[in-house]
Write a protein that holds these residues in place. Structure first.
Motif, PDB file in Angstrom:
ATOM      1  N   VAL A  89      -5.339  -1.890   3.348  1.00 31.09           N
ATOM      2  CA  VAL A  89      -6.498  -2.548   2.753  1.00 31.09           C
ATOM      3  C   VAL A  89      -6.872  -1.636   1.598  1.00 31.09           C
ATOM      4  O   VAL A  89      -7.225  -0.481   1.806  1.00 31.09           O
ATOM      5  CB  VAL A  89      -7.664  -2.655   3.761  1.00 31.09           C
ATOM      6  CG1 VAL A  89      -8.881  -3.277   3.109  1.00 31.09           C
ATOM      7  CG2 VAL A  89      -7.228  -3.423   4.999  1.00 31.09           C
ATOM      8  N   PRO A 130      -6.434  -4.252  -4.598  1.00 34.40           N
ATOM      9  CA  PRO A 130      -5.497  -4.690  -3.561  1.00 34.40           C
ATOM     10  C   PRO A 130      -4.045  -4.601  -4.030  1.00 34.40           C
ATOM     11  O   PRO A 130      -3.767  -4.799  -5.210  1.00 34.40           O
ATOM     12  CB  PRO A 130      -5.895  -6.141  -3.301  1.00 34.40           C
ATOM     13  CG  PRO A 130      -6.736  -6.551  -4.438  1.00 34.40           C
ATOM     14  CD  PRO A 130      -7.296  -5.320  -5.072  1.00 34.40           C
ATOM     15  N   GLN A 181     -14.205  -5.530  -0.261  1.00 33.61           N
ATOM     16  CA  GLN A 181     -13.880  -6.429   0.848  1.00 33.61           C
ATOM     17  C   GLN A 181     -15.019  -7.425   1.076  1.00 33.61           C
ATOM     18  O   GLN A 181     -14.788  -8.616   1.311  1.00 33.61           O
ATOM     19  CB  GLN A 181     -13.582  -5.640   2.126  1.00 33.61           C
ATOM     20  CG  GLN A 181     -12.330  -4.798   2.032  1.00 33.61           C
ATOM     21  CD  GLN A 181     -11.093  -5.596   1.674  1.00 33.61           C
ATOM     22  OE1 GLN A 181     -10.799  -6.617   2.288  1.00 33.61           O
ATOM     23  NE2 GLN A 181     -10.362  -5.157   0.665  1.00 33.61           N
ATOM     24  N   ASN A 182     -16.266  -6.958   1.008  1.00 31.91           N
ATOM     25  CA  ASN A 182     -17.419  -7.861   1.150  1.00 31.91           C
ATOM     26  C   ASN A 182     -17.473  -8.862   0.001  1.00 31.91           C
ATOM     27  O   ASN A 182     -17.737 -10.044   0.212  1.00 31.91           O
ATOM     28  CB  ASN A 182     -18.728  -7.073   1.208  1.00 31.91           C
ATOM     29  CG  ASN A 182     -18.897  -6.351   2.512  1.00 31.91           C
ATOM     30  OD1 ASN A 182     -18.342  -6.744   3.536  1.00 31.91           O
ATOM     31  ND2 ASN A 182     -19.653  -5.267   2.483  1.00 31.91           N
ATOM     32  N   GLY A 219     -14.808 -11.416   0.480  1.00 33.93           N
ATOM     33  CA  GLY A 219     -15.137 -12.255   1.627  1.00 33.93           C
ATOM     34  C   GLY A 219     -16.243 -13.256   1.352  1.00 33.93           C
ATOM     35  O   GLY A 219     -16.325 -14.302   2.006  1.00 33.93           O
TER      36      GLY A 219
END
Length: 191
Positions: A97, A101, A135-136, A139
């Motif tokens: 991760v 990316p 990541q948040n 998402g």
């Protein structure tokens, strides 16, 4: 590059230029182009006993930006102690991760790595913040990881997050300043 290795059973952050998890990491990303070329040339050496099969695989990439970004990631993973005799580079890469990316285009990965490696961005304890906020962000949005605009938008998102962290006393002023410098550079990212 900031990454969290989930595949190998560790939850440690590795970043060559930013402090993460309270641990100062050395700048392993600083690799001159001659080192890259030497690693790539070494993959096609006639002495097959010294050929690194992972370098051979990376060297097969036809896009020079992808090849460069993968080689930089591979070298950082090796320096961090990843044992490639157990798993291939591609297997390890799939379990990472990262920010940026590993699935992002090489041009974007290289541009962001250059920002993170810049001397004025060294030593900040925000590697984990970059990783988790990215990541948040991903998402909560339908962002395209192949789009330059995604990373520019993330720069604004991260800037707001740093403001909250500073206001709540969760980040030092010096880390905030470096973080804001990084986010401004992300917001102005060009290829």
């Amino acid at each position: 590059m900031v990454y969290l290795n989930t595949e190998l059973g560790t939850n440690s952050y590795v970043n060559s230029s930013l402090k993460t998890s309270g641990t100062s990491m050395t700048n392993n990303n600083k690799t001159d182009s001659s080192s890259f070329q030497s690693a790539l040339d070494g993959a096609s050496d006639s002495d097959t006993s010294t050929i690194d099969p992972n370098i051979v695989e990376i060297n097969k990439e036809t896009d020079p930006d992808e090849r460069s970004a993968d080689l930089k990631l591979y070298q950082n993973l090796k320096r961090s102690g990843v044992n490639f005799s157990i798993q291939s580079f591609d297997d390890v890469k799939q379990g990472l991760v990262t920010f940026p990316p590993v699935s992002a285009p090489g041009k974007i990965r290289n541009a962001i790595s250059n920002i993170l490696d810049a001397e004025e961005n060294q030593g900040a304890n925000i590697g984990g913040q970059l990783l988790f906020n990215f990541q948040n962000f991903i998402g909560n949005t339908n962002s395209d990881l192949n789009s330059l605009d995604t990373y520019k938008e993330f720069g604004s998102y991260m800037s707001n997050s740093l403001d909250v962290l500073l206001k709540n006393g969760d980040i030092s002023q010096s880390d905030y300043n470096v973080g804001q410098n990084i986010t401004k550079q992300l917001q102005n990212l060009t290829l």
